[in-house]
Design a protein around this motif. Structure first.
Motif, PDB file in Angstrom:
ATOM      1  N   GLU A  47       0.812  -1.216   0.000  1.00 21.66           N
ATOM      2  CA  GLU A  47       0.000   0.000   0.000  1.00 21.66           C
ATOM      3  C   GLU A  47       0.843   1.262   0.000  1.00 21.66           C
ATOM      4  O   GLU A  47       0.552   2.225  -0.699  1.00 21.66           O
ATOM      5  CB  GLU A  47      -0.938   0.002   1.212  1.00 21.66           C
ATOM      6  N   TYR A  48       1.908   1.266   0.801  1.00 19.92           N
ATOM      7  CA  TYR A  48       2.701   2.481   0.986  1.00 19.92           C
ATOM      8  C   TYR A  48       4.058   2.452   0.293  1.00 19.92           C
ATOM      9  O   TYR A  48       4.860   3.373   0.461  1.00 19.92           O
ATOM     10  CB  TYR A  48       2.872   2.763   2.482  1.00 19.92           C
ATOM     11  N   SER A  49       4.332   1.409  -0.492  1.00 21.02           N
ATOM     12  CA  SER A  49       5.575   1.294  -1.255  1.00 21.02           C
ATOM     13  C   SER A  49       6.813   1.506  -0.381  1.00 21.02           C
ATOM     14  O   SER A  49       7.707   2.289  -0.703  1.00 21.02           O
ATOM     15  CB  SER A  49       5.588   2.285  -2.416  1.00 21.02           C
ATOM     16  N   ILE A  50       6.830   0.802   0.763  1.00 20.73           N
ATOM     17  CA  ILE A  50       7.986   0.854   1.641  1.00 20.73           C
ATOM     18  C   ILE A  50       8.358  -0.572   2.034  1.00 20.73           C
ATOM     19  O   ILE A  50       7.609  -1.508   1.766  1.00 20.73           O
ATOM     20  CB  ILE A  50       7.714   1.665   2.931  1.00 20.73           C
ATOM     21  N   GLU A  51       9.538  -0.692   2.650  1.00 28.11           N
ATOM     22  CA  GLU A  51       9.948  -1.983   3.189  1.00 28.11           C
ATOM     23  C   GLU A  51      10.041  -1.850   4.700  1.00 28.11           C
ATOM     24  O   GLU A  51      10.631  -0.903   5.214  1.00 28.11           O
ATOM     25  CB  GLU A  51      11.300  -2.403   2.616  1.00 28.11           C
ATOM     26  N   ILE A  52       9.419  -2.784   5.398  1.00 28.14           N
ATOM     27  CA  ILE A  52       9.448  -2.779   6.859  1.00 28.14           C
ATOM     28  C   ILE A  52      10.328  -3.939   7.309  1.00 28.14           C
ATOM     29  O   ILE A  52       9.933  -5.096   7.172  1.00 28.14           O
ATOM     30  CB  ILE A  52       8.026  -2.914   7.438  1.00 28.14           C
ATOM     31  N   GLY A  64      -1.753   2.786  16.273  1.00 25.85           N
ATOM     32  CA  GLY A  64      -1.047   4.060  16.418  1.00 25.85           C
ATOM     33  C   GLY A  64       0.448   3.934  16.228  1.00 25.85           C
ATOM     34  O   GLY A  64       1.077   4.810  15.627  1.00 25.85           O
ATOM     35  N   SER A  65       1.028   2.844  16.723  1.00 21.77           N
ATOM     36  CA  SER A  65       2.468   2.664  16.558  1.00 21.77           C
ATOM     37  C   SER A  65       2.832   2.472  15.088  1.00 21.77           C
ATOM     38  O   SER A  65       3.883   2.932  14.644  1.00 21.77           O
ATOM     39  CB  SER A  65       2.987   1.497  17.413  1.00 21.77           C
ATOM     40  N   VAL A  66       1.970   1.827  14.320  1.00 20.59           N
ATOM     41  CA  VAL A  66       2.221   1.663  12.882  1.00 20.59           C
ATOM     42  C   VAL A  66       2.099   3.006  12.173  1.00 20.59           C
ATOM     43  O   VAL A  66       2.927   3.353  11.324  1.00 20.59           O
ATOM     44  CB  VAL A  66       1.256   0.625  12.255  1.00 20.59           C
ATOM     45  N   ILE A  67       1.088   3.785  12.526  1.00 23.74           N
ATOM     46  CA  ILE A  67       0.923   5.109  11.913  1.00 23.74           C
ATOM     47  C   ILE A  67       2.132   5.980  12.210  1.00 23.74           C
ATOM     48  O   ILE A  67       2.683   6.623  11.308  1.00 23.74           O
ATOM     49  CB  ILE A  67      -0.382   5.769  12.398  1.00 23.74           C
ATOM     50  N   ASP A  68       2.586   5.995  13.465  1.00 20.91           N
ATOM     51  CA  ASP A  68       3.774   6.770  13.826  1.00 20.91           C
ATOM     52  C   ASP A  68       5.001   6.289  13.057  1.00 20.91           C
ATOM     53  O   ASP A  68       5.804   7.085  12.576  1.00 20.91           O
ATOM     54  CB  ASP A  68       4.048   6.689  15.329  1.00 20.91           C
ATOM     55  N   TYR A  69       5.142   4.970  12.934  1.00 18.16           N
ATOM     56  CA  TYR A  69       6.267   4.377  12.200  1.00 18.16           C
ATOM     57  C   TYR A  69       6.252   4.839  10.746  1.00 18.16           C
ATOM     58  O   TYR A  69       7.278   5.259  10.200  1.00 18.16           O
ATOM     59  CB  TYR A  69       6.192   2.856  12.281  1.00 18.16           C
ATOM     60  N   LEU A  70       5.080   4.759  10.117  1.00 22.75           N
ATOM     61  CA  LEU A  70       4.964   5.155   8.711  1.00 22.75           C
ATOM     62  C   LEU A  70       5.275   6.634   8.544  1.00 22.75           C
ATOM     63  O   LEU A  70       5.960   7.025   7.594  1.00 22.75           O
ATOM     64  CB  LEU A  70       3.576   4.822   8.179  1.00 22.75           C
ATOM     65  N   LYS A  71       4.791   7.461   9.444  1.00 20.53           N
ATOM     66  CA  LYS A  71       5.072   8.902   9.376  1.00 20.53           C
ATOM     67  C   LYS A  71       6.563   9.158   9.532  1.00 20.53           C
ATOM     68  O   LYS A  71       7.126  10.012   8.835  1.00 20.53           O
ATOM     69  CB  LYS A  71       4.281   9.658  10.442  1.00 20.53           C
ATOM     70  N   ASP A  72       7.212   8.434  10.462  1.00 23.23           N
ATOM     71  CA  ASP A  72       8.659   8.577  10.647  1.00 23.23           C
ATOM     72  C   ASP A  72       9.435   8.202   9.397  1.00 23.23           C
ATOM     73  O   ASP A  72      10.530   8.710   9.151  1.00 23.23           O
ATOM     74  CB  ASP A  72       9.152   7.717  11.820  1.00 23.23           C
ATOM     75  N   LYS A  73       8.880   7.280   8.616  1.00 28.28           N
ATOM     76  CA  LYS A  73       9.529   6.837   7.380  1.00 28.28           C
ATOM     77  C   LYS A  73       9.197   7.767   6.210  1.00 28.28           C
ATOM     78  O   LYS A  73       9.584   7.511   5.072  1.00 28.28           O
ATOM     79  CB  LYS A  73       9.098   5.412   7.028  1.00 28.28           C
ATOM     80  N   GLY A  74       8.428   8.822   6.480  1.00 26.87           N
ATOM     81  CA  GLY A  74       8.110   9.805   5.439  1.00 26.87           C
ATOM     82  C   GLY A  74       6.912   9.462   4.594  1.00 26.87           C
ATOM     83  O   GLY A  74       6.695  10.074   3.547  1.00 26.87           O
ATOM     84  N   VAL A  75       6.110   8.505   5.028  1.00 22.76           N
ATOM     85  CA  VAL A  75       4.911   8.137   4.279  1.00 22.76           C
ATOM     86  C   VAL A  75       3.839   9.190   4.508  1.00 22.76           C
ATOM     87  O   VAL A  75       3.579   9.583   5.636  1.00 22.76           O
ATOM     88  CB  VAL A  75       4.395   6.738   4.731  1.00 22.76           C
ATOM     89  N   GLU A  76       3.247   9.649   3.426  1.00 19.40           N
ATOM     90  CA  GLU A  76       2.178  10.632   3.502  1.00 19.40           C
ATOM     91  C   GLU A  76       0.838   9.930   3.661  1.00 19.40           C
ATOM     92  O   GLU A  76       0.635   8.849   3.137  1.00 19.40           O
ATOM     93  CB  GLU A  76       2.168  11.498   2.233  1.00 19.40           C
ATOM     94  N   ALA A  77      -0.057  10.581   4.354  1.00 21.46           N
ATOM     95  CA  ALA A  77      -1.396  10.010   4.592  1.00 21.46           C
ATOM     96  C   ALA A  77      -2.165   9.850   3.308  1.00 21.46           C
ATOM     97  O   ALA A  77      -1.979  10.481   2.345  1.00 21.46           O
ATOM     98  CB  ALA A  77      -2.176  10.890   5.551  1.00 21.46           C
TER      99      ALA A  77
END
Length: 77
Positions: A47-52, A64-77
């Motif tokens: 969905e967000y084209s990132i690697e976790i 919430g921890s996933v949302i914070d993680y994604l935001k820290d990785k620069g993923v836009e909402a």
């Protein structure tokens, strides 16, 4: 971002979107096991084209921890 997470989680865990909040815990509230979490990570990566990295998964216990993680990785909402 919470709304999109709700959609993904409702599909992954076969639950109602409106029951999911930032405090929702994957294991305690949604009954997720390791396979469920692996599938969720795959869905998020797609969905967000990132690697976790697997090492990061231990910290991702709530929505919430996933949302914070994604935001820290620069993923836009």
């Amino acid at each position: 971002m919470l709304e999109k997470m709700r959609q993904i989680l409702a599909e992954q865990f076969n639950c109602e979107e409106d029951t999911i909040t930032e405090e929702t815990n994957f294991k305690d509230d949604l009954g997720a096991d390791s396979l469920d979490l692996f599938e969720l990570v795959m869905a998020l990566e797609e969905e967000y084209s990132i690697e976790i990295p697997a090492d990061d998964l231990t910290n991702l216990t709530t929505v919430g921890s996933v949302i914070d993680y994604l935001k820290d990785k620069g993923v836009e909402a």
